[in-house]
Design an enzyme around this catalytic site. Structure first.
Site, PDB file in Angstrom:
ATOM      1  N   LYS A 189     -36.115  -6.717 100.413  1.00  0.00           N
ATOM      2  CA  LYS A 189     -35.777  -7.371  99.139  1.00  0.00           C
ATOM      3  C   LYS A 189     -34.344  -6.999  98.793  1.00  0.00           C
ATOM      4  O   LYS A 189     -34.030  -5.832  98.575  1.00  0.00           O
ATOM      5  CB  LYS A 189     -36.728  -6.905  98.032  1.00  0.00           C
ATOM      6  CG  LYS A 189     -36.289  -7.338  96.614  1.00  0.00           C
ATOM      7  CD  LYS A 189     -37.269  -6.887  95.524  1.00  0.00           C
ATOM      8  CE  LYS A 189     -36.725  -7.181  94.126  1.00  0.00           C
ATOM      9  NZ  LYS A 189     -37.615  -6.724  93.035  1.00  0.00           N
ATOM     10  N   ASP A 206     -31.023  -7.478  89.064  1.00  0.00           N
ATOM     11  CA  ASP A 206     -32.220  -8.088  88.472  1.00  0.00           C
ATOM     12  C   ASP A 206     -32.152  -7.967  86.954  1.00  0.00           C
ATOM     13  O   ASP A 206     -32.482  -6.931  86.382  1.00  0.00           O
ATOM     14  CB  ASP A 206     -33.474  -7.377  89.015  1.00  0.00           C
ATOM     15  CG  ASP A 206     -34.762  -7.988  88.470  1.00  0.00           C
ATOM     16  OD1 ASP A 206     -34.694  -9.061  87.838  1.00  0.00           O
ATOM     17  OD2 ASP A 206     -35.834  -7.382  88.696  1.00  0.00           O
ATOM     18  N   LYS A 230     -35.029  -8.572  80.827  1.00  0.00           N
ATOM     19  CA  LYS A 230     -35.362  -7.169  80.605  1.00  0.00           C
ATOM     20  C   LYS A 230     -34.591  -6.646  79.404  1.00  0.00           C
ATOM     21  O   LYS A 230     -33.464  -7.084  79.165  1.00  0.00           O
ATOM     22  CB  LYS A 230     -34.943  -6.326  81.827  1.00  0.00           C
ATOM     23  CG  LYS A 230     -35.755  -6.535  83.079  1.00  0.00           C
ATOM     24  CD  LYS A 230     -35.181  -5.699  84.234  1.00  0.00           C
ATOM     25  CE  LYS A 230     -35.886  -5.935  85.546  1.00  0.00           C
ATOM     26  NZ  LYS A 230     -37.259  -5.440  85.597  1.00  0.00           N
ATOM     27  N   ASP A 254     -31.812  -2.905  92.929  1.00  0.00           N
ATOM     28  CA  ASP A 254     -32.980  -3.706  93.273  1.00  0.00           C
ATOM     29  C   ASP A 254     -32.852  -4.324  94.673  1.00  0.00           C
ATOM     30  O   ASP A 254     -33.646  -5.160  95.067  1.00  0.00           O
ATOM     31  CB  ASP A 254     -33.186  -4.795  92.209  1.00  0.00           C
ATOM     32  CG  ASP A 254     -34.641  -5.187  92.057  1.00  0.00           C
ATOM     33  OD1 ASP A 254     -35.510  -4.409  92.492  1.00  0.00           O
ATOM     34  OD2 ASP A 254     -34.907  -6.281  91.516  1.00  0.00           O
ATOM     35  N   GLU A 276     -39.533 -11.590  90.494  1.00  0.00           N
ATOM     36  CA  GLU A 276     -38.731 -12.427  91.395  1.00  0.00           C
ATOM     37  C   GLU A 276     -38.749 -11.907  92.827  1.00  0.00           C
ATOM     38  O   GLU A 276     -38.600 -12.685  93.765  1.00  0.00           O
ATOM     39  CB  GLU A 276     -37.285 -12.497  90.876  1.00  0.00           C
ATOM     40  CG  GLU A 276     -36.353 -11.331  91.266  1.00  0.00           C
ATOM     41  CD  GLU A 276     -36.801  -9.972  90.758  1.00  0.00           C
ATOM     42  OE1 GLU A 276     -37.594  -9.932  89.794  1.00  0.00           O
ATOM     43  OE2 GLU A 276     -36.379  -8.939  91.319  1.00  0.00           O
ATOM     44  N   ARG A 303     -41.088 -10.777  94.748  1.00  0.00           N
ATOM     45  CA  ARG A 303     -42.173 -11.321  95.577  1.00  0.00           C
ATOM     46  C   ARG A 303     -41.893 -12.763  95.994  1.00  0.00           C
ATOM     47  O   ARG A 303     -42.368 -13.210  97.027  1.00  0.00           O
ATOM     48  CB  ARG A 303     -43.504 -11.190  94.821  1.00  0.00           C
ATOM     49  CG  ARG A 303     -43.553 -11.969  93.540  1.00  0.00           C
ATOM     50  CD  ARG A 303     -44.716 -11.551  92.654  1.00  0.00           C
ATOM     51  NE  ARG A 303     -44.501 -10.237  92.029  1.00  0.00           N
ATOM     52  CZ  ARG A 303     -45.405  -9.627  91.266  1.00  0.00           C
ATOM     53  NH1 ARG A 303     -46.565 -10.185  91.035  1.00  0.00           N
ATOM     54  NH2 ARG A 303     -45.133  -8.449  90.735  1.00  0.00           N
TER      55      ARG A 303
END
Ligand code: BES
Ligand code: ZN
Ligand code: ZN
Length: 501
Positions: free
Chosen positions: A269, A274, A281, A292, A353, A355
């Site tokens: 990933k 993010d 967030k 991330d 996001e 996944r």
């Protein structure tokens, strides 16, 4: 990186700013006795005064008053445990940290008792020293921030044979490759998100691949569109930065490929920032979200080492690199998006996001002739809640593969704990309108993320998922782990790969 060399020089005569002596006990035997004599009993006095018993991690330092070559002596306790690699890694790391304030340029480490197994000992000491002396200083102006430490000498027992010495030199070479790869991963994680964009990550992959001899292909939005990788694209469209799909390959040379030979895919990933997207967030949760892409960094570091250590199996690395932002074109809640493998996903939370990126990247990887997949991702806060910050969660559709990876983690000392893919949680991913939703219910978030990913891997393909949301980033220094990006996963992935046939 500091220079590390091996030597059979006598500790008394070793010219270094600090002599570190590792010991299992505080009895006056061997070199401890020799030192005490040379220091006119000063060492025994200090043992008593400071109640030094050589417990694990216990330290004692003294000035050697010109009685031996090194002006300072640091004793480091190893406790009574048997010798193993992680123990020496910790000892070297804590020695490096303990001497920091003395600003030495050179250091020597010697043993008060000959270690039982020199291979893992040297491996641990070198890895601990290289990793503990790591600092991410690229953005600290002035030249005061680099540690002056340049040289470390590991003092072998005087009787070490030439053959053993040769083996140890080879070990040192292998450990250096590993340490460099972990440091590569740390550097990538620590790089801020305004410089480490998906495009920059791809550039660095191309550069690294050329250096170590990997094949490398980089794809952008037009290919992703052409191939129908719409889940990956959905995450990226809220950003002005273009996404990149990075594919690196290590193909063993000089061997005819066996029929049914294993081909391993490492999938990372690579969300370079993010924000959460429209499910934005709060600031407190967004801080640190430049990291991330730590899963991508782990597979990047692993394949960098693999290219040089040359395992027998073929290894591919796939990185889905994108930002998750809130631009005008950002994907929305209730959007329904068709993935690369044909499944429709209803978006219920744009902050889930990772996944989506992995779903398409893994489905793509599965189509490239690989026989097993390990994905590595900072996937869920829930995994952090479940296992704490030092431990990764592992989920798999194949127990013997999971066991092999867990076994690899035991030997590298990385903490990984298996979580069950509980079937009863699968219905929480149901969507009223699409094949599935991208989030489950309130509980078991690390597991529902794993169950979501499973939908995008062909059932007959062996697959293991590592959620490294916790251990990929450290709030404080701990032994060989330094504050910030940790490079978690690199050594276990390399160890696992080297054991495969
Ligand atoms: N990148 C985060 C997970 C994360 C959280 C990594 C904390 C490292 C530290 C991921 O994309 C995310 O936001 N996950 C959500 C999932 C939820 C919306 C189902 C989470 O964990 O809250
Ligand atoms: Zn998120
Ligand atoms: Zn994320």
């Amino acid at each position: 990186m500091i220079t590390i060399q091996l030597s059979t020089q006598s500790p008394y005569r070793m010219e270094a700013d600090v002599l570190v002596l590792l010991t299992h006990h505080a009895r006056k035997q061997g070199i401890l006795r020799g030192l005490d004599k040379r220091l006119d009993g000063h060492l025994s006095d200090q043992f008593q005064r400071e109640e030094f018993e050589a417990k694990d991690g216990q330290k004692l330092s003294c000035n050697t008053l010109g009685k031996i070559e090194a002006p300072r002596l640091l004793l480091v306790g190893l406790g009574e445990k048997d010798d193993d690699m992680p123990q020496f890694r910790k000892a070297a790391a804590s020695s490096i940290r303990a001497v920091k304030n003395w600003k030495p340029t050179s250091l020597a480490i010697a043993f008060a008792q000959s270690p039982k197994n020199l291979g893992p000992t040297i491996e641990g000491l070198a890895l601990g020293a290289w990793l503990a002396s790591y600092h991410f200083n690229h953005y600290k102006s002035g030249d005061n921030h680099d540690s002056p430490l340049k040289d470390l000498t590991l003092l072998l027992p005087a009787r070490t044979s030439a053959a053993v010495r040769n083996d140890l030199e080879a070990t040192l070479h292998r450990v250096r490759i590993l340490a460099e790869s972990i440091i590569t991963a740390r550097d990538l994680v620590n790089e801020p998100p305004n410089t480490l964009t998906p495009t920059e990550l791809a550039n660095r992959a191309e550069e690294m691949a050329a250096k170590v001899g990997l094949e490398c292909d980089i794809f952008g939005p037009s290919e992703l569109r052409e191939w129908g990788m719409n889940l990956f694209l959905a995450v990226s469209v809220g950003s002005v930065e273009e996404p990149r799909l990075i594919h690196m390959r290590y193909i063993p040379k000089g061997r005819r490929k066996r029929k049914n030979a294993k081909v391993l895919a490492l999938v990372g990933k690579g969300v370079t920032f993010d924000s959460g997207g429209l499910s934005i967030k709060p600031t407190s949760g967004m801080v640190g979200m430049h990291a991330d892409m730590a899963g991508a960094a782990a597979v990047f570091g692993a394949i960098q080492a693999i290219a040089q250590l040359k395992p027998t199996i073929e290894v591919h690395c796939f990185i889905g690199a994108t930002e998750n932002m809130t631009g005008a074109a950002a994907y929305r809640i209730n959007d329904i998006v068709k993935g690369y493998n044909g499944k429709f996903v209803e978006i219920k939370n744009t902050d889930a996001e990772g996944r989506l990126v992995l779903a398409d990247t893994m489905a793509y990887a599965a189509n490239q002739g690989v026989t097993e997949i390990i994905d590595v991702a900072t996937l869920t806060g829930a995994c952090l809640v479940a296992l704490g910050p030092w431990t990764a969660g592992l989920m798999s559709n194949q127990q013997s593969m999971a066991d092999n990876l867990l076994e690899a983690s035991h030997s590298t000392g990385e903490s990984i704990w298996q979580l069950p893919l509980i079937e009863e949680l699968r219905p929480t991913l149901k969507s009223h309108t699409a094949d599935l939703a991208n989030v489950g219910g309130r509980y078991g978030g690390a597991i529902t993320a794993g169950l979501f990913l499973r939908e995008f891997v062909p059932e007959d393909l062996h697959w293991t998922h590592l959620d490294i949301a916790g251990p990929s980033f450290a709030d404080k220094d701990l032994h060989h782990i330094s504050k910030g990006g940790t490079g978690f996963g690199v050594t276990t992935l390399v160890q696992y790969t080297m054991k495969q046939k």
